[in-house]
Scaffold this motif. Structure first.
Motif, PDB file in Angstrom:
ATOM      1  N   ALA A   3      79.811  56.459  27.043  1.00 51.99           N
ATOM      2  CA  ALA A   3      78.393  56.810  27.014  1.00 51.99           C
ATOM      3  C   ALA A   3      78.072  57.650  28.237  1.00 51.99           C
ATOM      4  O   ALA A   3      78.704  57.505  29.282  1.00 51.99           O
ATOM      5  N   THR A   4      77.083  58.521  28.110  1.00 52.53           N
ATOM      6  CA  THR A   4      76.686  59.362  29.230  1.00 52.53           C
ATOM      7  C   THR A   4      75.277  58.995  29.680  1.00 52.53           C
ATOM      8  O   THR A   4      74.468  58.509  28.887  1.00 52.53           O
ATOM      9  N   PHE A   5      75.016  59.245  30.958  1.00 52.65           N
ATOM     10  CA  PHE A   5      73.693  58.939  31.502  1.00 52.65           C
ATOM     11  C   PHE A   5      73.451  59.758  32.758  1.00 52.65           C
ATOM     12  O   PHE A   5      74.381  60.279  33.363  1.00 52.65           O
ATOM     13  N   ARG A   6      72.204  59.860  33.121  1.00 52.74           N
ATOM     14  CA  ARG A   6      71.763  60.455  34.384  1.00 52.74           C
ATOM     15  C   ARG A   6      70.858  59.449  35.067  1.00 52.74           C
ATOM     16  O   ARG A   6      70.100  58.743  34.419  1.00 52.74           O
ATOM     17  N   ILE A   7      70.935  59.418  36.373  1.00 50.40           N
ATOM     18  CA  ILE A   7      70.055  58.567  37.170  1.00 50.40           C
ATOM     19  C   ILE A   7      68.924  59.451  37.691  1.00 50.40           C
ATOM     20  O   ILE A   7      69.165  60.359  38.484  1.00 50.40           O
ATOM     21  N   SER A   8      67.707  59.180  37.234  1.00 49.65           N
ATOM     22  CA  SER A   8      66.550  59.929  37.718  1.00 49.65           C
ATOM     23  C   SER A   8      66.089  59.331  39.050  1.00 49.65           C
ATOM     24  O   SER A   8      66.550  58.261  39.464  1.00 49.65           O
ATOM     25  N   TYR A  12      66.563  55.496  40.265  1.00 48.61           N
ATOM     26  CA  TYR A  12      67.175  55.134  41.544  1.00 48.61           C
ATOM     27  C   TYR A  12      66.272  54.174  42.327  1.00 48.61           C
ATOM     28  O   TYR A  12      66.748  53.192  42.899  1.00 48.61           O
ATOM     29  N   VAL A  13      64.974  54.447  42.315  1.00 44.65           N
ATOM     30  CA  VAL A  13      64.027  53.548  42.995  1.00 44.65           C
ATOM     31  C   VAL A  13      64.084  52.162  42.360  1.00 44.65           C
ATOM     32  O   VAL A  13      64.144  51.143  43.061  1.00 44.65           O
ATOM     33  N   ASP A  14      64.106  52.094  41.035  1.00 41.95           N
ATOM     34  CA  ASP A  14      64.175  50.794  40.360  1.00 41.95           C
ATOM     35  C   ASP A  14      65.498  50.075  40.633  1.00 41.95           C
ATOM     36  O   ASP A  14      65.521  48.855  40.801  1.00 41.95           O
ATOM     37  N   ALA A  84      74.988  64.376  44.503  1.00 45.84           N
ATOM     38  CA  ALA A  84      75.920  63.967  43.451  1.00 45.84           C
ATOM     39  C   ALA A  84      75.300  63.000  42.449  1.00 45.84           C
ATOM     40  O   ALA A  84      75.727  62.951  41.293  1.00 45.84           O
ATOM     41  N   ILE A  85      74.288  62.263  42.838  1.00 50.03           N
ATOM     42  CA  ILE A  85      73.718  61.271  41.919  1.00 50.03           C
ATOM     43  C   ILE A  85      72.923  61.919  40.798  1.00 50.03           C
ATOM     44  O   ILE A  85      72.651  61.301  39.775  1.00 50.03           O
ATOM     45  N   ARG A  86      72.565  63.175  40.957  1.00 50.46           N
ATOM     46  CA  ARG A  86      71.778  63.866  39.930  1.00 50.46           C
ATOM     47  C   ARG A  86      72.647  64.367  38.777  1.00 50.46           C
ATOM     48  O   ARG A  86      72.126  64.825  37.766  1.00 50.46           O
ATOM     49  N   GLU A  87      73.953  64.304  38.934  1.00 48.46           N
ATOM     50  CA  GLU A  87      74.877  64.773  37.903  1.00 48.46           C
ATOM     51  C   GLU A  87      74.869  63.826  36.698  1.00 48.46           C
ATOM     52  O   GLU A  87      74.445  62.682  36.784  1.00 48.46           O
TER      53      GLU A  87
END
Length: 162
Positions: A3-8, A12-14, A84-87
């Motif tokens: 599965a693919t995902f992005r961390i907005s 990240y705050v949550d 890198a977390i935006r990838e």
């Protein structure tokens, strides 16, 4: 299933709110201290009542300010600096590990290297060190990722949630 995902930024705050959640023992200690302060405020002398009431109000204010102001501001600042977390990430549950892959690298998190884990209704956090974790959004279940199998393997190989 991969599965693919992005961390907005909001994700990240949550996730950081989940990270910052006090452990069960610390919550019980905090509750016990608050109960003792309330008892002292109700049954103490006038001077003790004023002091304990001030402590309760001040302590509550500090905890609320940290939880709802300082921590989210800090998390947002960290997110903006952490390119890198935006990838886009992909996650695959293996028998002996969780495989995370992104354009900039890959991580195979074997169960024996997971220090602890925790979850809420949106995320599963896997800690490799006391202050280093990977956040996996539970929304990947919509793509066929078996979140319940992940939690089962974590319980089996790492132990109960912290």
């Amino acid at each position: 299933m991969t599965a693919t995902f992005r961390i907005s930024e909001d994700d990240y705050v949550d996730a950081m709110k989940l990270y910052a959640r006090l452990p069960r023992l610390a919550r019980w200690i905090l509750i016990a201290v608050a109960v003792l302060l309330v008892l002292a405020a109700v049954f103490g002398t006038r001077q003790i009542q004023a002091s304990t009431l001030g402590g309760l109000i001040g302590g509550t204010g500090v905890l609320l300010a940290i939880r709802f102001v300082v921590m989210p501001m800090t998390a947002r600042r960290h997110y903006r600096k952490y390119k890198a977390i935006r990838e886009e990430f992909s996650a695959e549950l293996l028998d002996d590990a969780l495989r995370l892959h992104a354009r900039h690298g890959e991580s195979r998190i074997v169960w024996e290297n997971v220090l602890k884990w925790r979850q809420d209704d949106r995320f599963v956090l896997l800690y490799l060190m006391p202050r280093l974790f990977h956040a996996l959004p539970k929304s990947v279940a919509a793509q066929g990722f078996d979140v319940s199998a992940l939690i089962e393997r974590l319980n089996q190989h790492v132990g109960p949630e912290h």
